[in-house]
Enzyme design. Sequence first.
Site, PDB file in Angstrom:
ATOM      1  N   PRO A 400      33.944 -13.794  36.601  1.00  0.00           N
ATOM      2  CA  PRO A 400      35.097 -13.030  37.569  1.00  0.00           C
ATOM      3  C   PRO A 400      35.956 -14.005  37.146  1.00  0.00           C
ATOM      4  CG  PRO A 400      33.091 -13.600  39.085  1.00  0.00           C
ATOM      5  CD  PRO A 400      32.649 -13.968  37.255  1.00  0.00           C
ATOM      6  N   PRO A 401      37.681 -14.061  37.366  1.00  0.00           N
ATOM      7  CA  PRO A 401      38.346 -15.141  36.932  1.00  0.00           C
ATOM      8  C   PRO A 401      38.008 -16.272  37.308  1.00  0.00           C
ATOM      9  CG  PRO A 401      39.251 -12.760  37.966  1.00  0.00           C
ATOM     10  CD  PRO A 401      37.638 -12.700  37.825  1.00  0.00           C
ATOM     11  N   VAL A 403      36.523 -18.579  36.981  1.00  0.00           N
ATOM     12  CA  VAL A 403      35.239 -19.998  36.790  1.00  0.00           C
ATOM     13  C   VAL A 403      34.931 -20.808  35.624  1.00  0.00           C
ATOM     14  CG1 VAL A 403      33.495 -18.402  37.727  1.00  0.00           C
ATOM     15  CG2 VAL A 403      33.717 -17.677  35.505  1.00  0.00           C
ATOM     16  N   GLY A 404      35.545 -20.773  34.282  1.00  0.00           N
ATOM     17  CA  GLY A 404      35.938 -21.768  33.305  1.00  0.00           C
ATOM     18  C   GLY A 404      35.865 -21.060  31.854  1.00  0.00           C
ATOM     19  N   LYS A 405      35.995 -19.936  31.919  1.00  0.00           N
ATOM     20  CA  LYS A 405      35.590 -19.596  31.041  1.00  0.00           C
ATOM     21  C   LYS A 405      36.761 -20.160  29.579  1.00  0.00           C
ATOM     22  CE  LYS A 405      36.581 -15.174  32.377  1.00  0.00           C
ATOM     23  NZ  LYS A 405      36.758 -15.482  33.497  1.00  0.00           N
ATOM     24  N   THR A 406      38.039 -19.774  29.417  1.00  0.00           N
ATOM     25  CA  THR A 406      39.255 -20.659  28.646  1.00  0.00           C
ATOM     26  C   THR A 406      38.430 -22.269  28.513  1.00  0.00           C
ATOM     27  OG1 THR A 406      40.285 -18.944  29.369  1.00  0.00           O
ATOM     28  CG2 THR A 406      41.517 -20.319  27.952  1.00  0.00           C
ATOM     29  N   SER A 722      24.692   1.576  43.617  1.00  0.00           N
ATOM     30  CA  SER A 722      24.095   0.337  44.176  1.00  0.00           C
ATOM     31  C   SER A 722      24.297   0.209  46.095  1.00  0.00           C
ATOM     32  CB  SER A 722      24.689  -0.674  43.865  1.00  0.00           C
ATOM     33  OG  SER A 722      25.772  -1.463  43.832  1.00  0.00           O
ATOM     34  N   LYS A 765      25.424 -10.587  43.701  1.00  0.00           N
ATOM     35  CA  LYS A 765      25.827  -9.769  44.810  1.00  0.00           C
ATOM     36  C   LYS A 765      24.921 -11.503  46.450  1.00  0.00           C
ATOM     37  CE  LYS A 765      25.590  -5.508  43.809  1.00  0.00           C
ATOM     38  NZ  LYS A 765      24.610  -4.170  43.483  1.00  0.00           N
TER      39      LYS A 765
END
Length: 843
Positions: A400-401, A403-406, A722, A765
């Site tokens: 998700p946006p 969360v520290g990917k970059t 789901s 979830k």
Amino acid sequence: MNNHDDDIFELSAPMEQESQPEAHGQQDEGNPPLNDSTEQHNVLPSDIPRVLPVLPVRDVVIFNYMMLPLFVGREASVQAVDAALNGNRYMMILTQKDESVETPNPDDLHRVGTVVAIMRMLKMPDGRLKLLVQGLTRARALAITEGKPYLEADVELLPEREEHPAGLEVEANMRAARDQSEKILQMRGINNPEIASVLSSVDHPGRLADLISANLRLKVGEAQEILECLDPVQRLALVNKHLAKEAELATMQVHIQESAREGMDKAQRDYFLREQMKAIRRELGESGPDTGEMDELKEALTKAGLTAEVRKEADKQLRRLSGMSGDSAEFSVLRTYLEWLADLPWRKLSRDTLHIKKAEKILDDDHYGLKKVKERILEYLSVRKLNPRSKGPILCFVGPPGVGKTSLGRSIAKATGRKFVRMSLGGMRDEAEIRGHRRTYVGAMPGRIIQAMKQAGTRNPVIMLDEIDKLGSDFRGDPSSALLEALDPEQNFSFTDHYLNVPYDLSKAMFICTANSLDTIPGPLRDRMEIIRLPGYTMQEKVAIAENYLLDRQAKENGLKPGDVSYGPGLLESITREYTREAGLRNLEREIGSICRKLARHKAEGEKPPFRVDLDKIHELLGAPRFLDDELGVNFPPGLALGLAWTPYGGEILHIEVSTMPGKGRLTLTGQLGEVMKESAQAAVSYARGQAKELGIEPDFYENTDMHIHVPAGATPKDGPSAGVTLATALISALSGRPVRSDLCMTGEITLRGIVLPVGGIKEKILAAVGRGLGHAIIPKQNLKDLEDIPKDLLGQITIHTAAVLQDVLDLAFAGKSPARKSAPGKKARAEKLRAKSEYYTG
């Protein structure tokens, strides 16, 4: 004595108004001054004493009849010269074995040398003596004494035999020596008839050997070997060997000089032609390329370290550029192209600093949590360290946006000591953005990857391809297809950009991609990447990150000092729960920044810090809470159930409502449900019809009851299988009149037989369920393995139940609320049979 003590003079060294011919031990390219008066020295002087002063010399060997100027500077040598001059002017010259010895003793000198007569002596202003000596005869030092300030030797004279050795071999050697000498002189450009006559006048092999040796360029050891050879025939044979070697060297030197001359002639010819072209352009009124600019461009291409193939293309274009008019349209295009070739890093590599412990510390300092992600990154770096040539995978961080990917990519670059370049791919639709434009187009330029390499300045940067799932495609091409070559370790060593049109090596670069979802990434591109999922943060992780990072950063950005603000207990948890609902941290940081801005205003108005922010002030600073869980602790009416959903932005709680009314069995679905979710609702209706008796509902409900299924937040599209168990549970709750527990949420796909199938996004979830304060969650039994990825402290806040069949879900959802209904015979056995089958069901 200085370093040049006893060295020979150059040919041009002036003597004190002397004009006598001199023979030197080392000749230059000039005319060697051969002495033709050897006959007058055939008879040795009779007054040569048996004991002579010794003059050591460093790098010269004196032969018979040789006249040589010498510098004498050592004190002992000056004393020896004085002793000779005070006597009959004779002395013994011996060559040192080691030139570096400053004060030689008898063991440092060769025992065979030359007796010389001092012809001239000149005293220099610095105290050194300048001598002109002539060799008289070979001699052997039988004993060398050191009693006086100088060395003395007991000398045995070794005069040359006067008789002429006869024989064809001797005559052949003498002719060969003369011919080789004349050949060498001719190759050196010395054509002097006098030299030939001098060589022809010497008819003694030993004297001819000495004459040639005195003028031949010999090393000290080689000259000493000839001096010590007393047999004239053998001595001449030795000289012939050195003449043959010198002839080969002279031939090679002539060849080198001719090649250099040819190159100079061609360069001179090209220069004249270029000057003529300039004159023609000036007459035509055209301006050509500036010579200085062309030289700078050529030098830059030389220093760029181009490969052979690229260098060939660059030279070709450089020649075209030099012949163009500066006013032509193609001139600027070609010049820009060559400047790109010169600016790209073709060979430059930044040095990797792969210290795994240091990298681990950097990752821990920059990011909180994410244990498994960090472990995978450290494994990746460890492989790179042990095998630098390994073709590592292309990492892709999915989550998700916020969360520290970059920032993880930046930390990897920091840990490896590499340059970091970020490329945003969001909204890119033109293939030329990746591969570049061809030079035939106006305004053409290289693609974003080549631009990133130029920006980094090295061949091995960390290139972050951000938002790779946001790539689009239209009539201009598909950028994701253009990325296939760049992200394939097996072929990106020869990546070809349309603008450069030459292969460029990308194999040393480390590519890291980020995405929010994998659904929109094409299969071939996804196959080239190793997926690393970054789930959302738990409440505890968000609070810890806020305390350790966000509070100080926002205080500093808003003009406050770290000690100006203090936060009361439970404040961060309240902000996280009531004002943000996200998987990442961006909104949480915004809320903290909003508090800091309001406190910064108080400080600017004159109030003195520190400022205390407690729970009772949070509403004053941030306003009313944006998210309230009103359903917690409240009994649900029949027909309402909570489901769990996964979105690219993290997990979500779904409220699924079912309402029944008299009618004819019509099913209505609202809430922007997708096709898959609609099919799940229809499957739930079919299951309820098939199991009506066992579920305690009217068997003919589908004939006289209309059903309306609605999922709130109708403006948000929803899809996926789901929610199947949640739809079925809410439907059965509405038809049977039994309410569902309000502290329970669920997820899973169902079949018409009531089997619960596994779904994805379990961790996200569960995070959403814990964030909403729910106490129980139902997941498919086959998803039990996914609980290993969830922190234990998080699992301690919620009870996880597994379900193999829908009856397991209903038993938990209606616990304690069983209606008065008849239980069908064999129901329990049938449910157990379905549970057993579901364990092996693969869909």
